[in-house]
Design a protein around this motif. Structure first.
Motif, PDB file in Angstrom:
ATOM      1  N   VAL A  19       0.843  -1.191   0.000  1.00  0.00           N
ATOM      2  CA  VAL A  19       0.000   0.000   0.000  1.00  0.00           C
ATOM      3  C   VAL A  19       0.883   1.247   0.000  1.00  0.00           C
ATOM      4  N   MET A  20       0.648   2.109  -0.949  1.00  0.00           N
ATOM      5  CA  MET A  20       1.461   3.327  -1.078  1.00  0.00           C
ATOM      6  C   MET A  20       0.599   4.553  -0.777  1.00  0.00           C
ATOM      7  N   ARG A  21       1.263   5.609  -0.348  1.00  0.00           N
ATOM      8  CA  ARG A  21       0.568   6.893  -0.260  1.00  0.00           C
ATOM      9  C   ARG A  21       1.555   7.974  -0.650  1.00  0.00           C
ATOM     10  N   GLU A  22       1.028   9.149  -0.941  1.00  0.00           N
ATOM     11  CA  GLU A  22       1.886  10.287  -1.254  1.00  0.00           C
ATOM     12  C   GLU A  22       2.711  10.642  -0.013  1.00  0.00           C
ATOM     13  N   ASP A  23       3.976  10.974  -0.257  1.00  0.00           N
ATOM     14  CA  ASP A  23       4.839  11.366   0.852  1.00  0.00           C
ATOM     15  C   ASP A  23       4.684  12.867   1.086  1.00  0.00           C
ATOM     16  N   VAL A  24       3.678  13.219   1.837  1.00  0.00           N
ATOM     17  CA  VAL A  24       3.397  14.638   2.080  1.00  0.00           C
ATOM     18  C   VAL A  24       3.577  14.930   3.572  1.00  0.00           C
ATOM     19  N   ALA A  25       4.366  15.943   3.846  1.00  0.00           N
ATOM     20  CA  ALA A  25       4.564  16.310   5.244  1.00  0.00           C
ATOM     21  C   ALA A  25       3.334  17.063   5.753  1.00  0.00           C
ATOM     22  N   VAL A  26       2.873  16.687   6.940  1.00  0.00           N
ATOM     23  CA  VAL A  26       1.787  17.445   7.555  1.00  0.00           C
ATOM     24  C   VAL A  26       2.222  17.850   8.964  1.00  0.00           C
TER      25      VAL A  26
END
Lengths: 489, 103
Positions: free
Chosen positions: B63-70
Protein backbone atom coordinates in the motif's frame (compact mmCIF):
# COMPACT_ATOMS: atom_id res chain seq x y z
CA UNK A 1 -37.50 1.89 26.88
CA UNK A 2 -37.20 -1.84 26.19
CA UNK A 3 -34.65 -2.23 23.42
CA UNK A 4 -35.75 -5.83 22.85
CA UNK A 5 -39.10 -4.56 21.60
CA UNK A 6 -37.72 -2.14 19.03
CA UNK A 7 -34.80 -1.99 16.60
CA UNK A 8 -32.44 0.41 14.92
CA UNK A 9 -34.68 1.10 11.93
CA UNK A 10 -37.73 1.69 14.12
CA UNK A 11 -35.89 4.05 16.47
CA UNK A 12 -34.40 5.92 13.54
CA UNK A 13 -37.83 6.37 11.92
CA UNK A 14 -39.32 7.51 15.22
CA UNK A 15 -36.53 10.05 15.66
CA UNK A 16 -36.85 11.38 12.11
CA UNK A 17 -40.64 11.64 12.48
CA UNK A 18 -40.26 13.22 15.92
CA UNK A 19 -42.28 10.50 17.65
CA UNK A 20 -39.45 10.49 20.14
CA UNK A 21 -36.68 13.03 20.65
CA UNK A 22 -32.99 12.24 20.90
CA UNK A 23 -33.10 13.73 24.38
CA UNK A 24 -35.92 11.39 25.44
CA UNK A 25 -34.11 8.40 23.97
CA UNK A 26 -30.84 9.36 25.65
CA UNK A 27 -32.54 9.85 29.01
CA UNK A 28 -34.32 6.51 28.60
CA UNK A 29 -30.98 4.84 27.87
CA UNK A 30 -29.42 6.24 31.05
CA UNK A 31 -32.57 5.23 32.99
CA UNK A 32 -31.97 1.68 31.74
CA UNK A 33 -28.32 1.83 32.69
CA UNK A 34 -29.02 3.23 36.14
CA UNK A 35 -31.71 0.65 36.80
CA UNK A 36 -29.53 -2.31 35.82
CA UNK A 37 -25.85 -1.52 35.96
CA UNK A 38 -25.56 -1.78 39.74
CA UNK A 39 -26.05 -5.49 39.13
CA UNK A 40 -24.44 -5.91 35.71
CA UNK A 41 -21.45 -3.58 36.19
CA UNK A 42 -20.87 -3.29 32.45
CA UNK A 43 -19.92 0.40 32.24
CA UNK A 44 -16.54 1.77 33.28
CA UNK A 45 -17.27 5.37 32.26
CA UNK A 46 -20.59 7.06 31.53
CA UNK A 47 -20.69 9.90 29.03
CA UNK A 48 -24.01 11.26 30.26
CA UNK A 49 -23.39 14.98 30.33
CA UNK A 50 -21.91 15.12 26.82
CA UNK A 51 -24.54 12.71 25.53
CA UNK A 52 -27.43 14.85 26.75
CA UNK A 53 -25.84 18.00 25.32
CA UNK A 54 -25.33 16.29 21.97
CA UNK A 55 -28.90 14.97 22.00
CA UNK A 56 -30.25 18.45 22.70
CA UNK A 57 -28.26 19.94 19.83
CA UNK A 58 -29.50 17.19 17.52
CA UNK A 59 -33.11 17.78 18.51
CA UNK A 60 -32.70 21.44 17.65
CA UNK A 61 -31.33 20.71 14.19
CA UNK A 62 -33.56 17.66 13.48
CA UNK A 63 -32.50 14.07 12.76
CA UNK A 64 -31.39 13.56 9.16
CA UNK A 65 -33.14 10.70 7.35
CA UNK A 66 -29.84 9.51 5.86
CA UNK A 67 -28.09 9.20 9.24
CA UNK A 68 -29.20 5.84 10.60
CA UNK A 69 -27.59 6.14 14.04
CA UNK A 70 -28.15 9.88 14.60
CA UNK A 71 -29.39 10.53 18.11
CA UNK A 72 -29.10 6.88 19.17
CA UNK A 73 -26.95 6.14 22.24
CA UNK A 74 -24.63 3.16 21.75
CA UNK A 75 -21.98 1.59 23.97
CA UNK A 76 -18.26 1.44 23.18
CA UNK A 77 -15.76 -1.11 24.47
CA UNK A 78 -13.09 0.67 26.47
CA UNK A 79 -10.16 -0.39 24.29
CA UNK A 80 -11.47 1.84 21.49
CA UNK A 81 -10.07 5.33 21.84
CA UNK A 82 -12.53 8.18 22.22
CA UNK A 83 -11.39 11.79 22.08
CA UNK A 84 -11.47 13.49 25.47
CA UNK A 85 -13.30 10.51 27.01
CA UNK A 86 -11.25 8.40 29.41
CA UNK A 87 -10.09 5.18 27.74
CA UNK A 88 -8.52 2.60 30.03
CA UNK A 89 -8.57 -0.77 28.22
CA UNK A 90 -9.57 -1.85 31.77
CA UNK A 91 -5.95 -1.41 32.84
CA UNK A 92 -4.55 0.57 35.74
CA UNK A 93 -1.70 1.67 33.49
CA UNK A 94 -4.20 3.78 31.50
CA UNK A 95 -6.22 4.87 34.52
CA UNK A 96 -5.84 8.56 33.68
CA UNK A 97 -5.70 8.36 29.86
CA UNK A 98 -7.81 10.76 27.81
CA UNK A 99 -7.09 10.20 24.10
CA UNK A 100 -6.60 13.21 21.86
CA UNK A 101 -8.20 11.53 18.85
CA UNK A 102 -11.06 9.22 17.93
CA UNK A 103 -10.68 5.72 16.53
CA UNK A 104 -11.78 5.54 12.89
CA UNK A 105 -14.90 3.55 13.85
CA UNK A 106 -15.86 6.34 16.28
CA UNK A 107 -15.12 9.01 13.67
CA UNK A 108 -17.43 7.23 11.22
CA UNK A 109 -20.21 6.98 13.80
CA UNK A 110 -19.74 10.59 14.86
CA UNK A 111 -20.05 11.68 11.23
CA UNK A 112 -23.53 10.12 11.52
CA UNK A 113 -24.19 11.89 14.83
CA UNK A 114 -24.37 8.77 17.00
CA UNK A 115 -24.36 9.30 20.74
CA UNK A 116 -21.65 7.63 22.79
CA UNK A 117 -23.42 6.32 25.90
CA UNK A 118 -20.16 5.37 27.60
CA UNK A 119 -17.25 2.97 27.80
CA UNK A 120 -17.70 -0.70 28.53
CA UNK A 121 -15.73 -3.14 30.64
CA UNK A 122 -13.41 -5.80 29.20
CA UNK A 123 -10.59 -8.11 30.17
CA UNK A 124 -7.53 -5.89 30.57
CA UNK A 125 -6.22 -5.07 27.06
CA UNK A 126 -8.83 -7.58 25.75
CA UNK A 127 -6.82 -10.49 27.17
CA UNK A 128 -9.24 -13.03 28.54
CA UNK A 129 -12.50 -14.81 28.00
CA UNK A 130 -14.54 -13.79 31.04
CA UNK A 131 -14.03 -10.05 31.73
CA UNK A 132 -12.75 -11.12 35.16
CA UNK A 133 -9.31 -9.78 34.16
CA UNK A 134 -10.54 -6.19 34.29
CA UNK A 135 -8.53 -4.09 36.74
CA UNK A 136 -11.74 -2.31 37.75
CA UNK A 137 -14.77 -4.55 38.17
CA UNK A 138 -16.30 -7.92 37.44
CA UNK A 139 -19.17 -7.72 34.96
CA UNK A 140 -22.08 -10.10 35.50
CA UNK A 141 -24.05 -12.16 33.04
CA UNK A 142 -27.58 -10.76 32.77
CA UNK A 143 -29.02 -14.29 32.55
CA UNK A 144 -27.45 -15.34 35.83
CA UNK A 145 -25.54 -12.79 37.86
CA UNK A 146 -23.30 -15.47 39.37
CA UNK A 147 -21.89 -16.29 35.92
CA UNK A 148 -19.36 -14.54 33.71
CA UNK A 149 -20.50 -12.57 30.66
CA UNK A 150 -17.63 -14.03 28.63
CA UNK A 151 -14.88 -11.91 27.25
CA UNK A 152 -13.17 -9.95 26.41
CA UNK A 153 -16.10 -7.84 25.16
CA UNK A 154 -18.07 -8.88 28.26
CA UNK A 155 -19.23 -5.37 29.13
CA UNK A 156 -20.54 -4.85 25.60
CA UNK A 157 -22.43 -8.15 25.50
CA UNK A 158 -23.86 -7.92 29.01
CA UNK A 159 -24.98 -4.35 28.47
CA UNK A 160 -26.86 -5.26 25.29
CA UNK A 161 -28.31 -8.44 26.83
CA UNK A 162 -29.49 -6.50 29.89
CA UNK A 163 -31.21 -4.01 27.61
CA UNK A 164 -29.11 -1.05 28.77
CA UNK A 165 -28.18 0.02 25.23
CA UNK A 166 -29.45 -0.98 21.80
CA UNK A 167 -26.01 -2.05 20.56
CA UNK A 168 -22.37 -1.90 21.54
CA UNK A 169 -19.01 -2.03 19.83
CA UNK A 170 -16.64 -4.83 20.73
CA UNK A 171 -13.35 -6.19 19.47
CA UNK A 172 -12.39 -9.79 18.68
CA UNK A 173 -8.81 -11.11 18.62
CA UNK A 174 -9.57 -14.77 19.36
CA UNK A 175 -13.29 -14.89 20.07
CA UNK A 176 -13.84 -11.77 22.15
CA UNK A 177 -17.06 -10.80 20.35
CA UNK A 178 -18.42 -14.28 19.61
CA UNK A 179 -17.94 -15.91 23.04
CA UNK A 180 -19.67 -13.12 24.98
CA UNK A 181 -22.40 -13.00 22.32
CA UNK A 182 -22.92 -16.73 22.84
CA UNK A 183 -22.89 -16.50 26.64
CA UNK A 184 -25.37 -13.60 26.66
CA UNK A 185 -27.78 -14.69 23.94
CA UNK A 186 -27.07 -11.78 21.60
CA UNK A 187 -25.79 -11.40 18.04
CA UNK A 188 -22.06 -10.74 17.65
CA UNK A 189 -20.12 -10.34 14.39
CA UNK A 190 -16.36 -10.32 13.94
CA UNK A 191 -15.95 -9.13 10.36
CA UNK A 192 -13.21 -10.32 7.99
CA UNK A 193 -9.73 -9.11 8.93
CA UNK A 194 -9.34 -5.84 7.02
CA UNK A 195 -13.06 -5.12 6.71
CA UNK A 196 -13.00 -2.57 9.55
CA UNK A 197 -10.15 -0.18 10.32
CA UNK A 198 -8.15 -0.93 13.46
CA UNK A 199 -6.94 2.66 13.78
CA UNK A 200 -7.56 3.75 17.35
CA UNK A 201 -8.11 0.24 18.68
CA UNK A 202 -5.60 -0.26 21.49
CA UNK A 203 -3.54 -2.92 19.77
CA UNK A 204 -3.38 -6.46 21.19
CA UNK A 205 -2.62 -8.87 18.33
CA UNK A 206 -2.36 -6.69 15.26
CA UNK A 207 -2.67 -9.51 12.73
CA UNK A 208 -5.78 -10.84 14.51
CA UNK A 209 -7.73 -7.86 15.95
CA UNK A 210 -11.03 -6.76 14.41
CA UNK A 211 -13.86 -4.48 15.53
CA UNK A 212 -17.52 -5.49 15.42
CA UNK A 213 -20.96 -5.14 16.95
CA UNK A 214 -23.02 -6.84 19.62
CA UNK A 215 -26.76 -6.39 19.02
CA UNK A 216 -30.09 -8.01 19.83
CA UNK A 217 -30.97 -8.61 16.17
CA UNK A 218 -29.20 -9.75 13.02
CA UNK A 219 -30.50 -6.86 10.95
CA UNK A 220 -29.27 -4.22 13.40
CA UNK A 221 -25.90 -5.91 13.36
CA UNK A 222 -25.77 -5.96 9.57
CA UNK A 223 -26.80 -2.31 9.24
CA UNK A 224 -24.25 -1.20 11.85
CA UNK A 225 -21.39 -3.24 10.37
CA UNK A 226 -21.76 -1.48 7.03
CA UNK A 227 -21.46 1.87 8.81
CA UNK A 228 -18.04 1.15 10.30
CA UNK A 229 -16.49 -0.81 7.40
CA UNK A 230 -14.19 0.31 4.61
CA UNK A 231 -10.65 1.31 3.77
CA UNK A 232 -8.84 3.74 6.02
CA UNK A 233 -5.53 5.31 5.11
CA UNK A 234 -4.55 5.12 8.79
CA UNK A 235 -4.77 1.31 8.72
CA UNK A 236 -2.96 -0.05 5.69
CA UNK A 237 -4.25 -3.56 6.35
CA UNK A 238 -7.82 -2.31 5.88
CA UNK A 239 -9.32 -3.50 2.64
CA UNK A 240 -10.08 -1.28 -0.35
CA UNK A 241 -13.00 -3.53 -1.34
CA UNK A 242 -16.41 -2.00 -1.67
CA UNK A 243 -18.65 -2.34 1.38
CA UNK A 244 -22.13 -3.77 0.71
CA UNK A 245 -25.13 -2.51 2.62
CA UNK A 246 -25.51 -5.75 4.54
CA UNK A 247 -28.81 -4.80 6.18
CA UNK A 248 -30.55 -3.86 2.94
CA UNK A 249 -30.30 -7.47 1.77
CA UNK A 250 -32.34 -8.85 4.64
CA UNK A 251 -36.07 -9.07 3.93
CA UNK A 252 -38.99 -11.48 3.62
CA UNK A 253 -37.44 -13.07 0.53
CA UNK A 254 -34.17 -13.93 2.29
CA UNK A 255 -33.77 -17.69 2.53
CA UNK A 256 -31.22 -20.49 2.81
CA UNK A 257 -32.48 -22.76 0.03
CA UNK A 258 -29.48 -24.57 -1.38
CA UNK A 259 -27.06 -23.01 1.15
CA UNK A 260 -24.18 -25.45 1.62
CA UNK A 261 -23.33 -25.67 5.33
CA UNK A 262 -20.16 -27.44 6.47
CA UNK A 263 -20.09 -28.76 10.03
CA UNK A 264 -16.58 -29.68 11.18
CA UNK A 265 -16.65 -32.87 13.22
CA UNK A 266 -13.99 -31.30 15.48
CA UNK A 267 -16.55 -28.62 16.48
CA UNK A 268 -18.94 -31.25 17.85
CA UNK A 269 -16.25 -33.49 19.30
CA UNK A 270 -14.59 -34.12 22.61
CA UNK A 271 -14.57 -31.23 25.07
CA UNK A 272 -17.84 -29.76 23.82
CA UNK A 273 -20.66 -29.97 26.35
CA UNK A 274 -23.36 -32.51 25.36
CA UNK A 275 -26.20 -30.05 25.96
CA UNK A 276 -24.48 -27.45 23.79
CA UNK A 277 -24.10 -30.09 21.06
CA UNK A 278 -27.81 -30.87 21.24
CA UNK A 279 -28.77 -27.21 20.77
CA UNK A 280 -26.41 -26.88 17.80
CA UNK A 281 -27.57 -30.14 16.18
CA UNK A 282 -31.17 -28.96 16.50
CA UNK A 283 -30.22 -25.66 14.85
CA UNK A 284 -28.60 -27.54 11.97
CA UNK A 285 -31.72 -29.70 11.57
CA UNK A 286 -33.73 -26.51 11.42
CA UNK A 287 -31.48 -25.22 8.61
CA UNK A 288 -32.08 -28.48 6.74
CA UNK A 289 -35.82 -28.06 7.14
CA UNK A 290 -35.44 -24.60 5.57
CA UNK A 291 -33.75 -26.07 2.50
CA UNK A 292 -30.05 -25.85 3.38
CA UNK A 293 -27.66 -28.74 2.76
CA UNK A 294 -25.67 -29.80 5.82
CA UNK A 295 -22.45 -31.82 5.42
CA UNK A 296 -19.98 -33.09 7.97
CA UNK A 297 -16.41 -32.02 7.18
CA UNK A 298 -13.04 -31.99 8.92
CA UNK A 299 -10.77 -29.09 9.88
CA UNK A 300 -7.91 -31.35 10.97
CA UNK A 301 -5.68 -28.67 12.53
CA UNK A 302 -8.39 -27.34 14.88
CA UNK A 303 -6.78 -29.04 17.88
CA UNK A 304 -3.57 -27.04 17.37
CA UNK A 305 -5.36 -23.70 17.08
CA UNK A 306 -5.21 -22.71 20.74
CA UNK A 307 -1.47 -23.36 21.12
CA UNK A 308 -0.60 -21.59 17.87
CA UNK A 309 -2.94 -18.72 18.65
CA UNK A 310 -1.50 -18.11 22.12
CA UNK A 311 2.03 -18.05 20.73
CA UNK A 312 1.17 -15.58 17.96
CA UNK A 313 -1.21 -13.34 19.91
CA UNK A 314 1.10 -13.19 22.93
CA UNK A 315 4.10 -12.43 20.71
CA UNK A 316 2.25 -9.58 19.04
CA UNK A 317 1.00 -8.38 22.42
CA UNK A 318 4.46 -8.37 23.96
CA UNK A 319 5.57 -6.09 21.13
CA UNK A 320 2.46 -3.87 21.12
CA UNK A 321 2.50 -3.40 24.88
CA UNK A 322 6.09 -2.13 24.94
CA UNK A 323 4.61 1.33 24.40
CA UNK A 324 3.22 1.34 27.94
CA UNK A 325 6.29 2.46 29.79
CA UNK A 326 5.20 5.39 31.96
CA UNK A 327 6.87 7.96 29.72
CA UNK A 328 4.46 9.53 27.23
CA UNK A 329 1.03 8.72 28.68
CA UNK A 330 -0.60 6.54 31.27
CA UNK A 331 0.44 6.04 34.84
CA UNK A 332 4.05 6.49 35.98
CA UNK A 333 5.17 5.11 39.30
CA UNK A 334 6.28 7.81 41.72
CA UNK A 335 9.09 6.02 43.47
CA UNK A 336 11.75 6.01 40.75
CA UNK A 337 15.48 6.64 40.77
CA UNK A 338 16.26 6.37 37.08
CA UNK A 339 14.70 5.80 33.67
CA UNK A 340 14.88 2.00 33.93
CA UNK A 341 12.81 2.27 37.12
CA UNK A 342 10.17 4.26 35.24
CA UNK A 343 9.79 1.44 32.73
CA UNK A 344 10.01 -1.55 35.05
CA UNK A 345 8.06 -0.24 38.03
CA UNK A 346 5.33 1.46 35.97
CA UNK A 347 4.79 -1.75 33.98
CA UNK A 348 5.04 -4.10 36.95
CA UNK A 349 2.55 -2.06 38.97
CA UNK A 350 0.34 -1.02 36.04
CA UNK A 351 -0.31 -4.37 34.35
CA UNK A 352 -2.47 -7.13 35.83
CA UNK A 353 -1.42 -10.78 36.08
CA UNK A 354 -2.96 -12.02 32.84
CA UNK A 355 -1.37 -9.23 30.83
CA UNK A 356 1.98 -10.04 32.42
CA UNK A 357 1.56 -13.74 31.57
CA UNK A 358 0.87 -12.87 27.92
CA UNK A 359 3.83 -10.48 27.73
CA UNK A 360 6.03 -13.19 29.25
CA UNK A 361 4.79 -15.89 26.87
CA UNK A 362 5.27 -13.59 23.89
CA UNK A 363 8.71 -12.41 24.92
CA UNK A 364 9.72 -16.03 25.51
CA UNK A 365 8.34 -17.21 22.14
CA UNK A 366 10.24 -14.49 20.30
CA UNK A 367 13.48 -14.72 22.27
CA UNK A 368 16.79 -15.90 20.89
CA UNK A 369 16.92 -19.68 20.60
CA UNK A 370 13.14 -20.14 20.83
CA UNK A 371 11.86 -18.16 17.84
CA UNK A 372 11.94 -21.06 15.37
CA UNK A 373 10.41 -23.61 17.72
CA UNK A 374 7.60 -21.33 18.84
CA UNK A 375 6.75 -18.22 16.81
CA UNK A 376 7.78 -19.55 13.42
CA UNK A 377 6.23 -22.96 14.05
CA UNK A 378 2.95 -21.34 15.12
CA UNK A 379 2.96 -19.19 11.98
CA UNK A 380 3.34 -22.34 9.86
CA UNK A 381 0.43 -23.97 11.71
CA UNK A 382 -1.51 -20.79 10.95
CA UNK A 383 -1.02 -21.48 7.24
CA UNK A 384 -2.33 -25.03 7.72
CA UNK A 385 -5.38 -23.76 9.61
CA UNK A 386 -6.16 -21.36 6.81
CA UNK A 387 -5.72 -24.11 4.23
CA UNK A 388 -8.16 -26.32 6.18
CA UNK A 389 -10.82 -23.63 5.76
CA UNK A 390 -9.93 -23.00 2.10
CA UNK A 391 -10.45 -26.67 1.35
CA UNK A 392 -13.86 -26.72 3.01
CA UNK A 393 -14.94 -23.49 1.31
CA UNK A 394 -14.24 -25.00 -2.12
CA UNK A 395 -17.65 -26.64 -1.96
CA UNK A 396 -19.42 -25.00 0.98
CA UNK A 397 -20.78 -21.50 1.61
CA UNK A 398 -20.49 -21.33 5.39
CA UNK A 399 -19.10 -23.34 8.29
CA UNK A 400 -21.24 -23.81 11.40
CA UNK A 401 -20.73 -25.10 14.92
CA UNK A 402 -20.92 -23.87 18.48
CA UNK A 403 -19.18 -20.58 19.38
CA UNK A 404 -18.02 -21.93 22.72
CA UNK A 405 -17.67 -25.45 24.12
CA UNK A 406 -19.88 -24.60 27.12
CA UNK A 407 -22.42 -22.06 28.30
CA UNK A 408 -21.29 -19.20 30.58
CA UNK A 409 -19.53 -20.57 33.64
CA UNK A 410 -19.50 -19.37 37.25
CA UNK A 411 -17.51 -16.30 38.18
CA UNK A 412 -14.23 -17.39 39.77
CA UNK A 413 -14.29 -20.94 38.42
CA UNK A 414 -11.39 -20.80 35.92
CA UNK A 415 -9.60 -17.58 36.76
CA UNK A 416 -6.85 -19.38 38.66
CA UNK A 417 -6.14 -21.79 35.81
CA UNK A 418 -5.04 -19.83 32.74
CA UNK A 419 -4.67 -22.91 30.55
CA UNK A 420 -8.25 -24.03 31.23
CA UNK A 421 -9.41 -20.54 30.36
CA UNK A 422 -7.46 -20.63 27.06
CA UNK A 423 -9.12 -23.91 26.04
CA UNK A 424 -12.51 -22.15 25.93
CA UNK A 425 -11.25 -20.40 22.79
CA UNK A 426 -10.75 -23.63 20.82
CA UNK A 427 -13.70 -23.00 18.47
CA UNK A 428 -13.13 -19.29 17.91
CA UNK A 429 -9.38 -18.71 17.51
CA UNK A 430 -9.02 -20.57 14.18
CA UNK A 431 -11.26 -17.92 12.59
CA UNK A 432 -8.95 -15.07 13.62
CA UNK A 433 -5.90 -17.09 12.61
CA UNK A 434 -7.34 -17.49 9.12
CA UNK A 435 -8.61 -13.88 8.98
CA UNK A 436 -12.18 -15.03 8.30
CA UNK A 437 -15.47 -13.44 9.37
CA UNK A 438 -17.26 -15.21 12.24
CA UNK A 439 -20.47 -14.55 14.12
CA UNK A 440 -22.53 -15.98 16.94
CA UNK A 441 -26.33 -15.93 17.03
CA UNK A 442 -28.73 -17.16 19.72
CA UNK A 443 -29.63 -20.80 19.04
CA UNK A 444 -31.43 -21.82 22.23
CA UNK A 445 -30.79 -22.54 25.88
CA UNK A 446 -28.91 -25.24 27.78
CA UNK A 447 -29.64 -25.35 31.51
CA UNK A 448 -31.35 -22.00 31.18
CA UNK A 449 -28.27 -20.30 29.70
CA UNK A 450 -27.91 -19.12 26.10
CA UNK A 451 -26.01 -21.15 23.48
CA UNK A 452 -24.56 -19.40 20.43
CA UNK A 453 -24.45 -20.89 16.95
CA UNK A 454 -21.21 -19.85 15.26
CA UNK A 455 -21.34 -19.06 11.56
CA UNK A 456 -18.01 -18.73 9.74
CA UNK A 457 -17.83 -17.28 6.24
CA UNK A 458 -15.46 -16.92 3.33
CA UNK A 459 -13.24 -13.83 3.40
CA UNK A 460 -15.38 -10.70 2.85
CA UNK A 461 -18.57 -12.75 2.51
CA UNK A 462 -20.36 -11.37 5.57
CA UNK A 463 -23.37 -11.02 3.30
CA UNK A 464 -24.01 -14.77 3.08
CA UNK A 465 -23.52 -15.12 6.84
CA UNK A 466 -26.01 -12.36 7.63
CA UNK A 467 -28.55 -13.93 5.28
CA UNK A 468 -28.11 -17.34 6.91
CA UNK A 469 -28.34 -15.77 10.38
CA UNK A 470 -31.38 -13.69 9.48
CA UNK A 471 -33.26 -16.65 8.05
CA UNK A 472 -32.64 -18.64 11.22
CA UNK A 473 -33.62 -15.74 13.44
CA UNK A 474 -36.83 -14.97 11.57
CA UNK A 475 -37.97 -18.60 11.70
CA UNK A 476 -37.21 -19.21 15.40
CA UNK A 477 -37.98 -17.51 18.71
CA UNK A 478 -34.59 -17.87 20.39
CA UNK A 479 -33.65 -14.23 19.85
CA UNK A 480 -36.80 -13.15 21.65
CA UNK A 481 -35.72 -14.77 24.90
CA UNK A 482 -34.70 -12.11 27.38
CA UNK A 483 -32.81 -12.51 30.61
CA UNK A 484 -34.94 -12.25 33.71
CA UNK A 485 -32.56 -9.82 35.29
CA UNK A 486 -31.80 -10.45 38.90
CA UNK A 487 -33.75 -13.71 39.04
CA UNK A 488 -32.68 -17.17 38.03
CA UNK A 489 -33.89 -18.32 34.64
CA UNK B 1 9.94 -32.91 25.40
CA UNK B 2 8.84 -31.38 28.66
CA UNK B 3 9.53 -27.68 28.85
CA UNK B 4 12.46 -26.67 30.96
CA UNK B 5 11.43 -23.20 32.02
CA UNK B 6 12.60 -22.52 35.57
CA UNK B 7 12.51 -19.51 37.84
CA UNK B 8 15.86 -18.30 36.57
CA UNK B 9 14.63 -18.31 32.98
CA UNK B 10 11.41 -16.58 33.99
CA UNK B 11 13.53 -13.85 35.60
CA UNK B 12 15.55 -13.53 32.40
CA UNK B 13 12.44 -13.21 30.21
CA UNK B 14 10.98 -10.71 32.70
CA UNK B 15 14.07 -8.55 32.38
CA UNK B 16 13.72 -8.61 28.57
CA UNK B 17 10.09 -7.56 28.95
CA UNK B 18 10.87 -4.80 31.48
CA UNK B 19 8.89 -6.54 34.21
CA UNK B 20 9.90 -7.43 37.71
CA UNK B 21 8.42 -10.18 39.87
CA UNK B 22 8.61 -10.70 43.61
CA UNK B 23 9.67 -14.14 44.84
CA UNK B 24 6.05 -14.97 45.61
CA UNK B 25 4.96 -13.92 42.12
CA UNK B 26 7.79 -15.89 40.62
CA UNK B 27 6.74 -19.11 42.30
CA UNK B 28 3.16 -18.53 41.15
CA UNK B 29 3.97 -17.59 37.54
CA UNK B 30 6.63 -20.19 36.81
CA UNK B 31 4.39 -23.30 36.96
CA UNK B 32 1.62 -21.45 35.09
CA UNK B 33 3.98 -20.49 32.28
CA UNK B 34 5.45 -23.98 32.29
CA UNK B 35 2.02 -25.53 31.81
CA UNK B 36 1.21 -23.19 28.92
CA UNK B 37 4.57 -23.77 27.28
CA UNK B 38 3.89 -27.52 27.53
CA UNK B 39 0.74 -26.81 25.53
CA UNK B 40 2.81 -24.86 22.98
CA UNK B 41 5.07 -27.88 22.57
CA UNK B 42 2.20 -30.01 21.29
CA UNK B 43 2.82 -28.21 17.97
CA UNK B 44 5.95 -30.33 17.57
CA UNK B 45 3.66 -33.18 16.52
CA UNK B 46 2.70 -31.38 13.31
CA UNK B 47 4.96 -31.85 10.31
CA UNK B 48 5.45 -28.36 8.89
CA UNK B 49 8.29 -29.15 6.52
CA UNK B 50 8.11 -26.74 3.60
CA UNK B 51 5.05 -24.88 4.97
CA UNK B 52 5.31 -21.13 4.52
CA UNK B 53 4.62 -19.17 7.72
CA UNK B 54 1.56 -16.90 7.65
CA UNK B 55 2.11 -13.54 9.32
CA UNK B 56 -0.85 -11.51 8.09
CA UNK B 57 -4.38 -12.05 6.84
CA UNK B 58 -4.69 -8.76 4.96
CA UNK B 59 -5.70 -8.70 1.29
CA UNK B 60 -3.70 -5.54 0.70
CA UNK B 61 -0.28 -5.63 -0.97
CA UNK B 62 2.31 -2.83 -0.99
CA UNK B 63 0.00 0.00 0.00
CA UNK B 64 1.46 3.33 -1.08
CA UNK B 65 0.57 6.89 -0.26
CA UNK B 66 1.89 10.29 -1.25
CA UNK B 67 4.84 11.37 0.85
CA UNK B 68 3.40 14.64 2.08
CA UNK B 69 4.56 16.31 5.24
CA UNK B 70 1.79 17.45 7.56
CA UNK B 71 2.03 19.44 10.73
CA UNK B 72 -0.72 18.23 12.98
CA UNK B 73 0.49 20.65 15.66
CA UNK B 74 -0.85 18.70 18.59
CA UNK B 75 2.10 19.07 20.94
CA UNK B 76 0.18 20.73 23.71
CA UNK B 77 -2.64 18.19 23.58
CA UNK B 78 -0.15 15.32 23.50
CA UNK B 79 1.80 16.60 26.46
CA UNK B 80 -1.35 16.76 28.59
CA UNK B 81 -1.21 12.97 28.79
CA UNK B 82 2.49 12.87 29.72
CA UNK B 83 3.10 12.10 33.40
CA UNK B 84 5.68 14.91 33.52
CA UNK B 85 6.42 17.64 31.01
CA UNK B 86 8.46 20.81 30.97
CA UNK B 87 9.05 23.49 28.33
CA UNK B 88 7.30 21.46 25.65
CA UNK B 89 9.26 18.28 26.38
CA UNK B 90 8.41 15.05 28.18
CA UNK B 91 10.45 14.85 31.36
CA UNK B 92 12.01 11.62 32.65
CA UNK B 93 14.55 10.90 35.40
CA UNK B 94 18.24 10.55 34.58
CA UNK B 95 19.18 7.39 32.70
CA UNK B 96 21.94 6.69 35.20
CA UNK B 97 20.99 6.82 38.81
CA UNK B 98 23.27 9.35 40.49
CA UNK B 99 22.34 8.43 44.04
CA UNK B 100 24.58 5.38 43.76
CA UNK B 101 22.28 2.68 45.11
CA UNK B 102 20.87 1.40 41.86
CA UNK B 103 20.53 -2.34 41.47
Amino acid sequence: MNFYETDLTQLHDDLVNKKISATELTKATYDNIKAKDDQIEAFLTLNEENALAEAKALDEQGIAADQLVAGIPLGVKDNIVTKNIRTTAASKILDNFKPIYDATVIEKLKAQNFINAGKLNLDEFAMGGSTENSAYQVTHNAWDLTRVPGGSSGGSAASVAAGEVLAALGTDTGGSIRLPASYNGVVGMKPTYGRVSRWGIIAFGSSLDQVGWLTTSVKDNALLTSLISGHDEHDLTSSTREVPNFGAQLNDDTNVKGLRIAVPKEYLGEGVDEKVKTVIKDALKHYESLGAIVDEVSLPHTQYGVAAYYIISSSEASSNLQRFDGVRYGVRTNDVKNLEDVYVKSRSEGFGDEVKRRIMLGTFSLSAGFYDAYFNKASQIRTLIRQDFENVFKDHDVVMGPAGPTVAYKIGSTITDPKAMYMNDVLTVPVNMAGLPGMSIPAGLADGMPVGLQIIGKPFDEETMYKAAYTFEQSTDFHKAQPNLGGQN
Amino acid sequence: MASQIDEQQVQHVASLAKLKFTDAELSEFTPQLESIIDLFETLEKVDTTGVKPMTSATDQVNVMREDVAVNSNQREALLKNAPEAENGYIKVPAIIDESGDAE
